[in-house]
Write a protein that holds these residues in place. Structure first.
Motif, PDB file in Angstrom:
ATOM      1  N   LEU A 154      47.290  15.102  12.482  1.00  0.00           N
ATOM      2  CA  LEU A 154      47.423  13.693  12.087  1.00  0.00           C
ATOM      3  C   LEU A 154      47.339  13.561  10.572  1.00  0.00           C
ATOM      4  CD1 LEU A 154      45.242  11.893  14.798  1.00  0.00           C
ATOM      5  CD2 LEU A 154      47.702  11.573  14.429  1.00  0.00           C
ATOM      6  N   TYR A 155      46.438  14.315   9.959  1.00  0.00           N
ATOM      7  CA  TYR A 155      46.299  14.289   8.502  1.00  0.00           C
ATOM      8  C   TYR A 155      47.553  14.844   7.832  1.00  0.00           C
ATOM      9  CZ  TYR A 155      44.470  15.228   3.846  1.00  0.00           C
ATOM     10  OH  TYR A 155      44.291  15.274   2.488  1.00  0.00           O
ATOM     11  N   VAL A 156      48.059  15.949   8.347  1.00  0.00           N
ATOM     12  CA  VAL A 156      49.258  16.572   7.771  1.00  0.00           C
ATOM     13  C   VAL A 156      50.440  15.610   7.794  1.00  0.00           C
ATOM     14  CG1 VAL A 156      51.009  18.358   8.186  1.00  0.00           C
ATOM     15  CG2 VAL A 156      48.580  18.949   8.237  1.00  0.00           C
ATOM     16  N   PHE A 157      50.565  14.857   8.873  1.00  0.00           N
ATOM     17  CA  PHE A 157      51.683  13.923   8.994  1.00  0.00           C
ATOM     18  C   PHE A 157      51.363  12.532   8.448  1.00  0.00           C
ATOM     19  CE2 PHE A 157      53.044  17.055  12.246  1.00  0.00           C
ATOM     20  CZ  PHE A 157      54.297  17.327  11.720  1.00  0.00           C
ATOM     21  N   ASP A 158      50.303  12.464   7.640  1.00  0.00           N
ATOM     22  CA  ASP A 158      49.984  11.255   6.880  1.00  0.00           C
ATOM     23  C   ASP A 158      49.716  10.038   7.764  1.00  0.00           C
ATOM     24  OD1 ASP A 158      49.465  10.139   4.391  1.00  0.00           O
ATOM     25  OD2 ASP A 158      51.486   9.314   4.199  1.00  0.00           O
ATOM     26  N   ALA A 159      49.067  10.274   8.872  1.00  0.00           N
ATOM     27  CA  ALA A 159      48.668   9.159   9.727  1.00  0.00           C
ATOM     28  C   ALA A 159      47.519   8.406   9.068  1.00  0.00           C
ATOM     29  CB  ALA A 159      48.233   9.671  11.099  1.00  0.00           C
ATOM     30  N   SER A 160      47.260   7.214   9.550  1.00  0.00           N
ATOM     31  CA  SER A 160      46.152   6.418   9.022  1.00  0.00           C
ATOM     32  C   SER A 160      44.841   7.199   9.133  1.00  0.00           C
ATOM     33  CB  SER A 160      46.032   5.119   9.822  1.00  0.00           C
ATOM     34  OG  SER A 160      44.792   4.488   9.586  1.00  0.00           O
ATOM     35  N   MET A 161      43.991   7.062   8.113  1.00  0.00           N
ATOM     36  CA  MET A 161      42.701   7.745   8.155  1.00  0.00           C
ATOM     37  C   MET A 161      41.822   7.208   9.280  1.00  0.00           C
ATOM     38  SD  MET A 161      42.776  10.199   6.092  1.00  0.00           S
ATOM     39  CE  MET A 161      41.052  10.687   6.219  1.00  0.00           C
ATOM     40  N   VAL A 162      42.084   5.995   9.714  1.00  0.00           N
ATOM     41  CA  VAL A 162      41.388   5.466  10.888  1.00  0.00           C
ATOM     42  C   VAL A 162      41.653   6.373  12.086  1.00  0.00           C
ATOM     43  CG1 VAL A 162      41.283   3.550  12.544  1.00  0.00           C
ATOM     44  CG2 VAL A 162      41.397   3.078  10.087  1.00  0.00           C
ATOM     45  N   TYR A 163      42.906   6.800  12.227  1.00  0.00           N
ATOM     46  CA  TYR A 163      43.274   7.677  13.337  1.00  0.00           C
ATOM     47  C   TYR A 163      42.774   9.099  13.116  1.00  0.00           C
ATOM     48  CZ  TYR A 163      46.554   3.910  14.555  1.00  0.00           C
ATOM     49  OH  TYR A 163      47.121   2.702  14.891  1.00  0.00           O
ATOM     50  N   VAL A 164      42.917   9.590  11.892  1.00  0.00           N
ATOM     51  CA  VAL A 164      42.511  10.969  11.586  1.00  0.00           C
ATOM     52  C   VAL A 164      41.030  11.186  11.889  1.00  0.00           C
ATOM     53  CG1 VAL A 164      42.227  12.677   9.751  1.00  0.00           C
ATOM     54  CG2 VAL A 164      44.302  11.275   9.832  1.00  0.00           C
ATOM     55  N   ILE A 165      40.215  10.269  11.412  1.00  0.00           N
ATOM     56  CA  ILE A 165      38.769  10.393  11.625  1.00  0.00           C
ATOM     57  C   ILE A 165      38.380   9.969  13.032  1.00  0.00           C
ATOM     58  CG2 ILE A 165      36.492   9.566  10.883  1.00  0.00           C
ATOM     59  CD1 ILE A 165      37.726   9.272   8.052  1.00  0.00           C
ATOM     60  N   GLY A 166      38.989   8.899  13.497  1.00  0.00           N
ATOM     61  CA  GLY A 166      38.623   8.354  14.807  1.00  0.00           C
ATOM     62  C   GLY A 166      38.986   9.241  15.975  1.00  0.00           C
ATOM     63  N   ILE A 167      40.008  10.097  15.799  1.00  0.00           N
ATOM     64  CA  ILE A 167      40.419  10.970  16.907  1.00  0.00           C
ATOM     65  C   ILE A 167      39.414  12.095  17.133  1.00  0.00           C
ATOM     66  CG2 ILE A 167      41.742  12.726  15.645  1.00  0.00           C
ATOM     67  CD1 ILE A 167      43.014  10.953  18.781  1.00  0.00           C
ATOM     68  N   ILE A 168      38.564  12.368  16.151  1.00  0.00           N
ATOM     69  CA  ILE A 168      37.635  13.499  16.256  1.00  0.00           C
ATOM     70  C   ILE A 168      36.707  13.387  17.467  1.00  0.00           C
ATOM     71  CG2 ILE A 168      35.730  14.713  15.123  1.00  0.00           C
ATOM     72  CD1 ILE A 168      37.164  14.163  12.443  1.00  0.00           C
ATOM     73  N   PRO A 169      36.043  12.239  17.702  1.00  0.00           N
ATOM     74  CA  PRO A 169      35.191  12.173  18.900  1.00  0.00           C
ATOM     75  C   PRO A 169      35.976  12.284  20.198  1.00  0.00           C
ATOM     76  CG  PRO A 169      35.294  10.040  17.796  1.00  0.00           C
ATOM     77  CD  PRO A 169      35.887  11.042  16.863  1.00  0.00           C
ATOM     78  N   ALA A 170      37.207  11.758  20.213  1.00  0.00           N
ATOM     79  CA  ALA A 170      38.032  11.885  21.411  1.00  0.00           C
ATOM     80  C   ALA A 170      38.375  13.346  21.668  1.00  0.00           C
ATOM     81  CB  ALA A 170      39.311  11.056  21.267  1.00  0.00           C
ATOM     82  N   ALA A 171      38.738  14.054  20.602  1.00  0.00           N
ATOM     83  CA  ALA A 171      39.060  15.479  20.727  1.00  0.00           C
ATOM     84  C   ALA A 171      37.837  16.266  21.178  1.00  0.00           C
ATOM     85  CB  ALA A 171      39.580  16.013  19.392  1.00  0.00           C
ATOM     86  N   ALA A 172      36.681  15.944  20.609  1.00  0.00           N
ATOM     87  CA  ALA A 172      35.442  16.639  20.987  1.00  0.00           C
ATOM     88  C   ALA A 172      35.113  16.398  22.460  1.00  0.00           C
ATOM     89  CB  ALA A 172      34.290  16.164  20.104  1.00  0.00           C
ATOM     90  N   TYR A 173      35.347  15.189  22.920  1.00  0.00           N
ATOM     91  CA  TYR A 173      35.072  14.859  24.322  1.00  0.00           C
ATOM     92  C   TYR A 173      35.990  15.646  25.261  1.00  0.00           C
ATOM     93  CZ  TYR A 173      34.733  12.122  28.621  1.00  0.00           C
ATOM     94  OH  TYR A 173      34.559  11.736  29.925  1.00  0.00           O
ATOM     95  N   VAL A 174      37.270  15.730  24.909  1.00  0.00           N
ATOM     96  CA  VAL A 174      38.221  16.485  25.720  1.00  0.00           C
ATOM     97  C   VAL A 174      37.832  17.962  25.768  1.00  0.00           C
ATOM     98  CG1 VAL A 174      40.610  17.316  25.823  1.00  0.00           C
ATOM     99  CG2 VAL A 174      40.145  14.885  25.408  1.00  0.00           C
ATOM    100  N   ILE A 175      37.409  18.502  24.636  1.00  0.00           N
ATOM    101  CA  ILE A 175      36.964  19.902  24.603  1.00  0.00           C
ATOM    102  C   ILE A 175      35.724  20.075  25.466  1.00  0.00           C
ATOM    103  CG2 ILE A 175      36.024  21.721  23.118  1.00  0.00           C
ATOM    104  CD1 ILE A 175      37.847  20.554  20.874  1.00  0.00           C
ATOM    105  N   TYR A 176      34.808  19.122  25.380  1.00  0.00           N
ATOM    106  CA  TYR A 176      33.602  19.158  26.215  1.00  0.00           C
ATOM    107  C   TYR A 176      33.963  19.223  27.698  1.00  0.00           C
ATOM    108  CZ  TYR A 176      29.652  17.268  28.841  1.00  0.00           C
ATOM    109  OH  TYR A 176      28.678  17.062  29.785  1.00  0.00           O
TER     110      TYR A 176
END
Length: 199
Positions: A154-176
């Protein structure tokens, strides 16, 4: 009021995410998908049990849940609303009130979330997952890698920082949610994908 808008986003996203398409489609085919294969209602288990084409239908429907939740959230509360909608949809998918607060691991629903936030990110991650599936045939490995790489892409493709940072807990949950898969991978008991057996 902002609180009412956020609450509306969360309610809509939860009930969208909670629709258990894998279970519903399995029932239409005369089986309880939770009693077959891994017992999961997601795309991978549906693919193993009912075939790739039916699995794709579930993949599309579960992805649509994530996209629609983000869309509704965006309309009501902008980028933050979209983020909240996507995350809550994943939670709804994994804790569906329609099937005893159980569900899937949220990969497809998260994919729909990424489609809304950054289509190029989703395209790259799908390509990576497909490569992993073809080469080592472990969908779980591809899913875990996709979750790990999502914020970076998301960062590489210049998405909003709201999405870049906000996706982290979602990604962590999926990994969990994939911890059991990681344990099976380490034990050598994780199921591999098999191609060409069903239509």
């Amino acid at each position: 009021m902002d609180v009412l808008k956020i609450a509306a986003v969360m309610v809509c996203a939860y009930f969208l995410g909670a629709i258990p398409f894998g279970y519903i489609i399995g029932r239409l085919k005369g089986i309880n998908i939770r009693e077959h294969g891994s017992g999961n209602i997601g795309f991978t288990n549906v693919w193993r049990v009912l075939g790739f084409k039916i699995g794709l239908v579930v993949l599309f429907c579960d992805g649509l849940k994530g996209w629609m939740s983000c869309f509704i959230g965006f309309q009501l509360y902008g980028e933050v609303g979209a983020l909240i909608g996507g995350i809550v949809a994943i939670l709804g998918h994994s804790f569906s009130c329609f099937i005893g607060f159980k569900g899937g691991k949220g990969i497809a629903t998260g994919g729909g979330m990424l489609l809304f936030m950054s289509p190029p990110t989703l395209l790259v991650l799908i390509s990576m997952v497909a490569l992993v599936c073809v080469t080592i045939r472990y969908m779980s490995v591809g899913s875990i890698l996709a979750a790990l790489l999502a914020p970076f892409m998301l960062y590489v493709f210049d998405a909003s920082m709201v999405y870049v940072i906000g996706i982290i807990p979602a990604a962590a949950y999926v990994i969990y949610l994939h911890i059991p898969n990681m344990k099976r991978l380490m034990n050598g008991t994780e199921n591999k994908l098999t191609f060409g057996k069903k239509n």
